[in-house]
Scaffold this active site. Structure first.
Site, PDB file in Angstrom:
ATOM      1  N   LYS A  68     -12.375  15.791 -23.310  1.00  0.00           N
ATOM      2  CA  LYS A  68     -11.325  15.771 -22.293  1.00  0.00           C
ATOM      3  C   LYS A  68     -11.768  15.180 -20.963  1.00  0.00           C
ATOM      4  CE  LYS A  68      -8.603  19.596 -24.014  1.00  0.00           C
ATOM      5  NZ  LYS A  68      -8.747  20.986 -24.195  1.00  0.00           N
TER       6      LYS A  68
ATOM      7  N   ARG B  55      -5.813  -9.252 -21.546  1.00  0.00           N
ATOM      8  CA  ARG B  55      -5.808  -9.728 -20.163  1.00  0.00           C
ATOM      9  C   ARG B  55      -6.817 -10.854 -19.974  1.00  0.00           C
ATOM     10  NH1 ARG B  55      -6.837  -3.796 -17.920  1.00  0.00           N
ATOM     11  NH2 ARG B  55      -8.289  -4.091 -19.615  1.00  0.00           N
TER      12      ARG B  55
ATOM     13  N   SER C  49      -6.060   0.784 -15.634  1.00  0.00           N
ATOM     14  CA  SER C  49      -5.888   2.189 -15.252  1.00  0.00           C
ATOM     15  C   SER C  49      -7.073   2.653 -14.402  1.00  0.00           C
ATOM     16  CB  SER C  49      -5.769   3.068 -16.501  1.00  0.00           C
ATOM     17  OG  SER C  49      -4.620   2.725 -17.222  1.00  0.00           O
TER      18      SER C  49
END
Ligand code: PNS
Length: 164
Positions: free
Chosen positions: A41, A91, A129
């Site tokens: 996580k 990209r 991000s």
């Protein structure tokens, strides 16, 4: 009917991702945006439910687009949901090197799957991000880089911590 899957971390979804979703939605009959649930996580700023909620908010007006999460191998997930096409955005050349390897491996793991690439629109080709989070962490404006749902979540996450 072609069911395509656009997999990713989406931590959080940005305008480059949204551009790929819109364009893939025009090509395929059904498109699932599949958010990676990773047991490690600490890799992510947002947990899987938060990342899914952002994507759901952003795609709610797009017919033919669904949102799901998955863990484990993408090749197995494709089998589970009976999807045959993986969609990826490209990209820059360095993306291609990583994606080429994953495309070959995914096809080896699940020969009924094809990976297709959509070239990210020039205006979003520099957006990631990671950079969005870095900018937001220092309180700068990311409204030109992410949809409002992601902007709200970023503000919420960082407003209590000065420079994170
Ligand atoms: O947004 P990202 O982090 O570039 O997405 C990467 C993702 C989720 C597409 C990739 O890590 C993935 O498919 N993970 C699932 C595990 C897996 O199948 N790994 C082997 C790929 S050959």
């Amino acid at each position: 009917m072609i069911h395509a899957v656009y997999p990713g971390s989406f931590d959080p979804l940005h305008n480059g991702h949204l551009d790929i979703i819109r364009r893939a939605n025009k090509i395929y009959d059904r498109l699932t945006v599949a958010v990676l649930h990773n047991p490690l996580k600490d890799r992510y700023l947002f947990d899987v439910d938060e990342r899914v909620a952002i994507v759901e908010d952003v795609v709610k007006g797009l017919r033919g687009v669904e949102v799901d999460s998955f863990g484990g191998l993408l090749a197995d997930y494709m089998r589970r949901v009976r999807a045959t096409v993986i969609v990826k955005g490209l990209r820059v050349i360095s993306d291609f090197e990583v994606e080429l390897q994953m495309a070959h491996l995914n096809r080896q793991l699940n020969p009924s799957v094809e990976t297709t690439f959509i070239m990210t629109a020039t205006r979003w080709s520099y957006v990631s991000s990671t950079r969005v989070k870095e900018i937001a962490r220092y309180g700068a404006d990311v409204s030109k880089l992410v949809p409002p749902a992601a902007q709200r979540k970023l503000r919420e996450r960082f407003e209590s911590s000065v420079a994170g």
